[in-house]
Scaffold this motif. Structure first.
Motif, PDB file in Angstrom:
ATOM      1  N   GLY A   1     -12.006 -12.193  14.401  1.00  0.00           N
ATOM      2  CA  GLY A   1     -12.435 -13.045  13.304  1.00  0.00           C
ATOM      3  C   GLY A   1     -12.278 -12.465  11.918  1.00  0.00           C
ATOM      4  N   SER A   2     -11.765 -11.242  11.796  1.00  0.00           N
ATOM      5  CA  SER A   2     -11.558 -10.608  10.490  1.00  0.00           C
ATOM      6  C   SER A   2     -10.128 -10.102  10.385  1.00  0.00           C
ATOM      7  N   CYS A   3      -9.591 -10.158   9.158  1.00  0.00           N
ATOM      8  CA  CYS A   3      -8.229  -9.680   8.936  1.00  0.00           C
ATOM      9  C   CYS A   3      -8.207  -8.161   8.751  1.00  0.00           C
ATOM     10  N   THR A   4      -7.278  -7.508   9.415  1.00  0.00           N
ATOM     11  CA  THR A   4      -6.979  -6.100   9.180  1.00  0.00           C
ATOM     12  C   THR A   4      -5.712  -6.086   8.343  1.00  0.00           C
ATOM     13  N   CYS A   5      -5.825  -5.575   7.125  1.00  0.00           N
ATOM     14  CA  CYS A   5      -4.732  -5.663   6.166  1.00  0.00           C
ATOM     15  C   CYS A   5      -3.805  -4.456   6.250  1.00  0.00           C
ATOM     16  N   PRO A   6      -2.510  -4.675   5.991  1.00  0.00           N
ATOM     17  CA  PRO A   6      -1.587  -3.535   5.908  1.00  0.00           C
ATOM     18  C   PRO A   6      -1.823  -2.760   4.613  1.00  0.00           C
ATOM     19  N   SER A   7      -1.332  -1.551   4.552  1.00  0.00           N
ATOM     20  CA  SER A   7      -1.468  -0.711   3.371  1.00  0.00           C
ATOM     21  C   SER A   7      -0.958  -1.449   2.139  1.00  0.00           C
ATOM     22  N   GLY A   8      -1.755  -1.428   1.082  1.00  0.00           N
ATOM     23  CA  GLY A   8      -1.373  -2.070  -0.165  1.00  0.00           C
ATOM     24  C   GLY A   8      -2.020  -3.424  -0.383  1.00  0.00           C
ATOM     25  N   TYR A   9      -2.707  -3.953   0.639  1.00  0.00           N
ATOM     26  CA  TYR A   9      -3.351  -5.266   0.521  1.00  0.00           C
ATOM     27  C   TYR A   9      -4.820  -5.176   0.896  1.00  0.00           C
TER      28      TYR A   9
ATOM     29  N   ILE B   1      -4.529   5.218 -22.281  1.00  0.00           N
ATOM     30  CA  ILE B   1      -3.479   5.371 -21.266  1.00  0.00           C
ATOM     31  C   ILE B   1      -3.164   3.985 -20.726  1.00  0.00           C
ATOM     32  N   SER B   2      -2.070   3.888 -20.017  1.00  0.00           N
ATOM     33  CA  SER B   2      -1.788   2.640 -19.305  1.00  0.00           C
ATOM     34  C   SER B   2      -1.351   2.993 -17.886  1.00  0.00           C
ATOM     35  N   ILE B   3      -1.749   2.140 -16.950  1.00  0.00           N
ATOM     36  CA  ILE B   3      -1.345   2.288 -15.561  1.00  0.00           C
ATOM     37  C   ILE B   3      -0.447   1.102 -15.248  1.00  0.00           C
ATOM     38  N   GLU B   4       0.762   1.404 -14.782  1.00  0.00           N
ATOM     39  CA  GLU B   4       1.764   0.368 -14.561  1.00  0.00           C
ATOM     40  C   GLU B   4       2.310   0.436 -13.134  1.00  0.00           C
ATOM     41  N   PRO B   5       2.765  -0.714 -12.612  1.00  0.00           N
ATOM     42  CA  PRO B   5       3.278  -0.751 -11.234  1.00  0.00           C
ATOM     43  C   PRO B   5       4.659  -0.129 -11.127  1.00  0.00           C
ATOM     44  N   THR B   6       5.012   0.245  -9.905  1.00  0.00           N
ATOM     45  CA  THR B   6       6.373   0.669  -9.585  1.00  0.00           C
ATOM     46  C   THR B   6       6.895  -0.300  -8.534  1.00  0.00           C
ATOM     47  N   THR B   7       8.060  -0.037  -8.006  1.00  0.00           N
ATOM     48  CA  THR B   7       8.615  -0.927  -6.986  1.00  0.00           C
ATOM     49  C   THR B   7       7.897  -0.779  -5.649  1.00  0.00           C
ATOM     50  N   ASN B   8       7.270   0.377  -5.385  1.00  0.00           N
ATOM     51  CA  ASN B   8       6.512   0.585  -4.156  1.00  0.00           C
ATOM     52  C   ASN B   8       5.104   0.011  -4.352  1.00  0.00           C
ATOM     53  N   LEU B   9       4.655  -0.797  -3.436  1.00  0.00           N
ATOM     54  CA  LEU B   9       3.398  -1.532  -3.542  1.00  0.00           C
ATOM     55  C   LEU B   9       2.161  -0.663  -3.711  1.00  0.00           C
ATOM     56  N   THR B  10       2.181   0.569  -3.256  1.00  0.00           N
ATOM     57  CA  THR B  10       1.002   1.427  -3.359  1.00  0.00           C
ATOM     58  C   THR B  10       1.126   2.473  -4.469  1.00  0.00           C
ATOM     59  N   ASP B  11       2.226   2.479  -5.195  1.00  0.00           N
ATOM     60  CA  ASP B  11       2.437   3.483  -6.236  1.00  0.00           C
ATOM     61  C   ASP B  11       2.295   2.890  -7.636  1.00  0.00           C
ATOM     62  N   VAL B  12       1.884   3.751  -8.568  1.00  0.00           N
ATOM     63  CA  VAL B  12       1.776   3.395  -9.979  1.00  0.00           C
ATOM     64  C   VAL B  12       2.275   4.578 -10.810  1.00  0.00           C
ATOM     65  N   VAL B  13       2.465   4.344 -12.103  1.00  0.00           N
ATOM     66  CA  VAL B  13       2.706   5.428 -13.053  1.00  0.00           C
ATOM     67  C   VAL B  13       1.644   5.348 -14.136  1.00  0.00           C
ATOM     68  N   ILE B  14       1.256   6.513 -14.630  1.00  0.00           N
ATOM     69  CA  ILE B  14       0.254   6.601 -15.684  1.00  0.00           C
ATOM     70  C   ILE B  14       0.966   7.113 -16.932  1.00  0.00           C
ATOM     71  N   LYS B  15       0.906   6.315 -17.992  1.00  0.00           N
ATOM     72  CA  LYS B  15       1.560   6.700 -19.248  1.00  0.00           C
ATOM     73  C   LYS B  15       0.542   7.258 -20.231  1.00  0.00           C
ATOM     74  N   ASN B  16       0.950   8.300 -20.961  1.00  0.00           N
ATOM     75  CA  ASN B  16       0.145   9.037 -21.939  1.00  0.00           C
ATOM     76  C   ASN B  16      -0.970   9.837 -21.269  1.00  0.00           C
ATOM     77  N   PHE B  17      -0.749  10.241 -20.027  1.00  0.00           N
ATOM     78  CA  PHE B  17      -1.747  11.018 -19.295  1.00  0.00           C
ATOM     79  C   PHE B  17      -2.060  12.303 -20.047  1.00  0.00           C
ATOM     80  N   TYR B  18      -3.345  12.644 -20.153  1.00  0.00           N
ATOM     81  CA  TYR B  18      -3.834  13.871 -20.786  1.00  0.00           C
ATOM     82  C   TYR B  18      -3.561  13.860 -22.296  1.00  0.00           C
ATOM     83  N   ASN B  19      -3.115  12.704 -22.785  1.00  0.00           N
ATOM     84  CA  ASN B  19      -2.720  12.545 -24.190  1.00  0.00           C
ATOM     85  C   ASN B  19      -1.664  13.585 -24.572  1.00  0.00           C
ATOM     86  N   TYR B  20      -0.831  13.912 -23.576  1.00  0.00           N
ATOM     87  CA  TYR B  20       0.148  14.979 -23.763  1.00  0.00           C
ATOM     88  C   TYR B  20       1.505  14.613 -23.155  1.00  0.00           C
TER      89      TYR B  20
END
Length: 184
Positions: A46-54, A87-106
């Motif tokens: 009765g409950s959904c088991t989701c794949p990685s990323g969902y 900072i900004s966190i943006e998606p990549t083509t892989n559903l579970t990955d992101v990139v962080i821009k301006n990390f550490y202000n450096y």
């Protein structure tokens, strides 16, 4: 007369057995019959088991979406003064990955990170611009910024030239540093 009673008795037993079978089968109905799990999710009891990323009741939400966007960082490292920066966190083509821009202000190079378990973000060990970095964070809700409006990030920056470590709560017990706070 005896054969008539016997026929009535057998008919009664058959009727009760049929009624019992219907009641039994209606009590043990398939709990997944009316459940539709999206994005490759599978219904279990009765409950959904989701794949990685969902995530979500029916696996209808992309887990990383709550991490995406612009964040305001408040932090003080073990060897640096208090700082505030965006900072900004943006998606990549892989559903579970992101990139962080301006990390550490450096860092000019976007930092790679992975969303795990739906509510955690991991920065694997990587080296850019003379520094090694790694860390882990957890997204949560708070009164000021609402649902998924804050991330507590614990990480370290190691200068490859001097080997000095700037800790942001990663080894809190050793250097009494505090985690970095990211707010929407």
């Amino acid at each position: 007369m005896a054969s008539t009673l016997k026929t009535i008795f057998i008919s009664s037993i058959a009727t009760i057995a049929a009624f019992g079978a219907v009641v039994y089968s209606s009590c043990n109905r398939d709990k997944c019959k009316s459940i539709v799990c999206a994005n490759g999710g599978v219904c279990n009891d009765g409950s959904c088991t989701c794949p990685s990323g969902y995530e979500g009741t029916n696996c209808e939400k992309v887990s990383r979406d709550k991490f995406l966007g612009n964040w305001h960082v408040l932090e003080k490292g073990s060897i640096t003064l208090a700082a505030q920066y965006p900072i900004s966190i943006e998606p990549t083509t892989n559903l579970t990955d992101v990139v962080i821009k301006n990390f550490y202000n450096y860092f000019k190079t976007p930092i790679k990170a992975t969303i795990i378990g739906g509510d955690s973000i991991v920065i694997p060990n990587q080296q850019y611009e003379g520094k090694v970095l790694f860390g882990i964070g957890h997204i949560y809700s708070n009164v000021t910024y609402g649902q998924y409006g804050a991330i507590e990030m614990r990480y370290e920056i190691i200068d490859t030239a001097t080997q000095r470590v700037n800790d942001f709560g990663y080894n809190e017990a050793v250097d009494h540093s505090d985690p970095s706070q990211w707010n929407k």
